[in-house]
Design a protein around this motif. Structure first.
Motif, PDB file in Angstrom:
ATOM      1  N   ASN A  84      13.918  12.224   1.394  1.00  0.00           N
ATOM      2  CA  ASN A  84      14.995  11.283   1.085  1.00  0.00           C
ATOM      3  C   ASN A  84      14.665  10.351  -0.081  1.00  0.00           C
ATOM      4  OD1 ASN A  84      16.595  12.177   3.316  1.00  0.00           O
ATOM      5  ND2 ASN A  84      15.292  10.983   4.687  1.00  0.00           N
ATOM      6  N   ALA A  85      13.566  10.643  -0.788  1.00  0.00           N
ATOM      7  CA  ALA A  85      13.111   9.740  -1.851  1.00  0.00           C
ATOM      8  C   ALA A  85      13.833  10.011  -3.167  1.00  0.00           C
ATOM      9  CB  ALA A  85      11.601   9.892  -2.045  1.00  0.00           C
ATOM     10  N   ASP A  86      13.870   8.961  -4.036  1.00  0.00           N
ATOM     11  CA  ASP A  86      14.418   9.165  -5.368  1.00  0.00           C
ATOM     12  C   ASP A  86      13.314   9.732  -6.269  1.00  0.00           C
ATOM     13  OD1 ASP A  86      14.307   5.564  -5.918  1.00  0.00           O
ATOM     14  OD2 ASP A  86      12.712   7.045  -6.061  1.00  0.00           O
ATOM     15  N   ARG A  99       7.586  10.940  -7.874  1.00  0.00           N
ATOM     16  CA  ARG A  99       6.537  10.970  -8.898  1.00  0.00           C
ATOM     17  C   ARG A  99       5.346  10.120  -8.474  1.00  0.00           C
ATOM     18  NH1 ARG A  99      10.890  11.055 -12.772  1.00  0.00           N
ATOM     19  NH2 ARG A  99      10.919   8.784 -12.859  1.00  0.00           N
ATOM     20  N   ALA A 100       5.635   8.968  -7.876  1.00  0.00           N
ATOM     21  CA  ALA A 100       4.556   8.086  -7.422  1.00  0.00           C
ATOM     22  C   ALA A 100       3.724   8.744  -6.332  1.00  0.00           C
ATOM     23  CB  ALA A 100       5.139   6.764  -6.917  1.00  0.00           C
ATOM     24  N   MET A 101       4.368   9.417  -5.408  1.00  0.00           N
ATOM     25  CA  MET A 101       3.659  10.088  -4.318  1.00  0.00           C
ATOM     26  C   MET A 101       2.730  11.168  -4.836  1.00  0.00           C
ATOM     27  SD  MET A 101       6.707  10.367  -1.458  1.00  0.00           S
ATOM     28  CE  MET A 101       5.673  11.218  -0.256  1.00  0.00           C
ATOM     29  N   GLY A 158      -6.399  12.552  -2.399  1.00  0.00           N
ATOM     30  CA  GLY A 158      -5.789  12.541  -1.073  1.00  0.00           C
ATOM     31  C   GLY A 158      -6.094  11.312  -0.248  1.00  0.00           C
ATOM     32  N   THR A 159      -6.689  10.265  -0.870  1.00  0.00           N
ATOM     33  CA  THR A 159      -7.060   9.062  -0.112  1.00  0.00           C
ATOM     34  C   THR A 159      -6.033   7.944  -0.242  1.00  0.00           C
ATOM     35  OG1 THR A 159      -8.365   8.181  -1.969  1.00  0.00           O
ATOM     36  CG2 THR A 159      -9.509   9.600  -0.379  1.00  0.00           C
ATOM     37  N   THR A 160      -5.079   8.094  -1.153  1.00  0.00           N
ATOM     38  CA  THR A 160      -4.059   7.063  -1.356  1.00  0.00           C
ATOM     39  C   THR A 160      -2.699   7.727  -1.516  1.00  0.00           C
ATOM     40  OG1 THR A 160      -5.597   5.557  -2.464  1.00  0.00           O
ATOM     41  CG2 THR A 160      -3.255   5.199  -2.857  1.00  0.00           C
ATOM     42  N   LEU A 161      -1.689   7.126  -0.902  1.00  0.00           N
ATOM     43  CA  LEU A 161      -0.322   7.604  -1.060  1.00  0.00           C
ATOM     44  C   LEU A 161       0.572   6.405  -1.338  1.00  0.00           C
ATOM     45  CD1 LEU A 161       1.695   9.946  -0.956  1.00  0.00           C
ATOM     46  CD2 LEU A 161       2.014   9.457   1.468  1.00  0.00           C
ATOM     47  N   SER A 162       1.136   6.359  -2.555  1.00  0.00           N
ATOM     48  CA  SER A 162       1.974   5.234  -2.945  1.00  0.00           C
ATOM     49  C   SER A 162       3.378   5.721  -3.283  1.00  0.00           C
ATOM     50  CB  SER A 162       1.367   4.530  -4.172  1.00  0.00           C
ATOM     51  OG  SER A 162       2.253   3.534  -4.663  1.00  0.00           O
ATOM     52  N   THR A 163       4.362   4.878  -2.990  1.00  0.00           N
ATOM     53  CA  THR A 163       5.752   5.189  -3.346  1.00  0.00           C
ATOM     54  C   THR A 163       6.279   4.253  -4.432  1.00  0.00           C
ATOM     55  OG1 THR A 163       6.540   3.739  -1.560  1.00  0.00           O
ATOM     56  CG2 THR A 163       6.237   6.077  -1.029  1.00  0.00           C
ATOM     57  N   ASP A 164       5.411   3.403  -4.967  1.00  0.00           N
ATOM     58  CA  ASP A 164       5.805   2.393  -5.957  1.00  0.00           C
ATOM     59  C   ASP A 164       5.461   2.890  -7.360  1.00  0.00           C
ATOM     60  OD1 ASP A 164       5.233  -1.206  -6.335  1.00  0.00           O
ATOM     61  OD2 ASP A 164       6.388   0.234  -7.502  1.00  0.00           O
ATOM     62  N   ILE A 209       2.077   2.350  -9.817  1.00  0.00           N
ATOM     63  CA  ILE A 209       1.210   3.521  -9.846  1.00  0.00           C
ATOM     64  C   ILE A 209       1.218   4.209 -11.202  1.00  0.00           C
ATOM     65  CG2 ILE A 209       2.645   5.500  -9.193  1.00  0.00           C
ATOM     66  CD1 ILE A 209      -0.569   4.362  -7.427  1.00  0.00           C
ATOM     67  N   SER A 210       2.272   3.993 -11.994  1.00  0.00           N
ATOM     68  CA  SER A 210       2.377   4.656 -13.304  1.00  0.00           C
ATOM     69  C   SER A 210       1.507   3.999 -14.367  1.00  0.00           C
ATOM     70  CB  SER A 210       3.834   4.661 -13.767  1.00  0.00           C
ATOM     71  OG  SER A 210       4.299   3.327 -13.963  1.00  0.00           O
ATOM     72  N   LYS A 211       1.016   2.796 -14.120  1.00  0.00           N
ATOM     73  CA  LYS A 211       0.310   2.033 -15.149  1.00  0.00           C
ATOM     74  C   LYS A 211      -1.125   2.476 -15.363  1.00  0.00           C
ATOM     75  CE  LYS A 211       3.195  -2.026 -14.283  1.00  0.00           C
ATOM     76  NZ  LYS A 211       3.238  -3.432 -13.797  1.00  0.00           N
ATOM     77  N   GLU A 212      -1.771   3.013 -14.342  1.00  0.00           N
ATOM     78  CA  GLU A 212      -3.168   3.420 -14.476  1.00  0.00           C
ATOM     79  C   GLU A 212      -3.502   4.494 -13.451  1.00  0.00           C
ATOM     80  OE1 GLU A 212      -5.346  -0.159 -13.843  1.00  0.00           O
ATOM     81  OE2 GLU A 212      -4.875  -0.276 -11.722  1.00  0.00           O
TER      82      GLU A 212
END
Length: 229
Positions: free
Chosen positions: A183-185, A190-192, A201-207, A211-214
């Protein structure tokens, strides 16, 4: 890529279809398998695999196939433990191997379609007729090259995944990814993918804004350390 460099695989077949199983793991998660590209050509299979925590991006090519296939009616699917490809044969013949010798003429150009008279008696009648060599060959039993032990193992694993999504491991991870990712945009997706891949596989972000900055750092669980290669 030579035959010896190809991943573990096997196949089974009938006169009209061949089912190929390629045993590679880690690509069945919802947000990863959509980035696996399977391209079918008349005598070739091309598989583009994205980068995942356990493997770099790579391309797998099976060519030349033993005989022509019908691309339009052939299919593929990405599972937890393998990639399964169903190939529709152009000619109703038994493939003795998956690939033909690239140094020899293509199999399809050398098929024999000569007619010979053969007496064939029906179990219910006394009718006899003429059959081509190719027709008789198509009706002969075809030896299976399927690894049945592996098939059973894969089937049990898939059923366990579907039965108990909270059992841990890949099943729980796939369930978790599917619920969020479905259901994500586009930015969330892309963030995931970026955070999960870069962090091993140690981090999962939806922001995506953050997350795109580095590059996402690897964050091992408490009591564990990252192993430097």
């Amino acid at each position: 890529m030579s035959n010896k460099d190809l991943p573990s695989h096997d196949f089974y077949q009938n006169s009209n279809q061949l089912t190929l199983s390629i045993y590679i793991k880690g690509y069945g998660i919802e947000c990863i398998k959509e980035n696996v590209k399977v391209e079918l050509e008349k005598r070739k299979i091309i598989i583009d695999l994205p980068q995942i925590p356990s493997a770099e991006a790579r391309k797998i090519v099976f060519e030349p196939l033993f005989d022509d296939i019908v691309v339009e009616s052939s299919t593929s699917r990405i599972l937890n433990t393998k990639i399964e490809i169903k190939l529709t044969k152009s000619n109703p013949i038994n493939w003795s191997t998956l690939l033909s010798d690239p140094n020899k003429p293509l199999t399809s150009s050398s098929h024999s379609h000569t007619q010979s008279t053969v007496s064939v008696q029906s179990p219910n009648t006394n009718i006899k007729g003429e059959y081509s060599n190719e027709s008789l060959k198509a009706n002969q039993p075809i030896k299976s090259k399927k690894n049945w032990d592996k098939l059973l193992e894969d089937e049990l694993e898939e059923k366990e995944d579907n039965k108990d999504p909270n059992s841990g491991g890949d099943a729980a991870l796939q369930k978790f990814f599917s619920q969020i990712y479905g259901n994500a945009d586009d930015d969330t997706k892309r963030a995931m993918i970026k955070s999960f891949t870069e962090s091993g596989g140690t981090t999962l972000s939806t922001d995506w804004n953050n997350i795109s900055k580095e590059r996402t750092p690897i964050k091992p669980p408490d009591g564990m350390e990252e192993k430097k290669m």
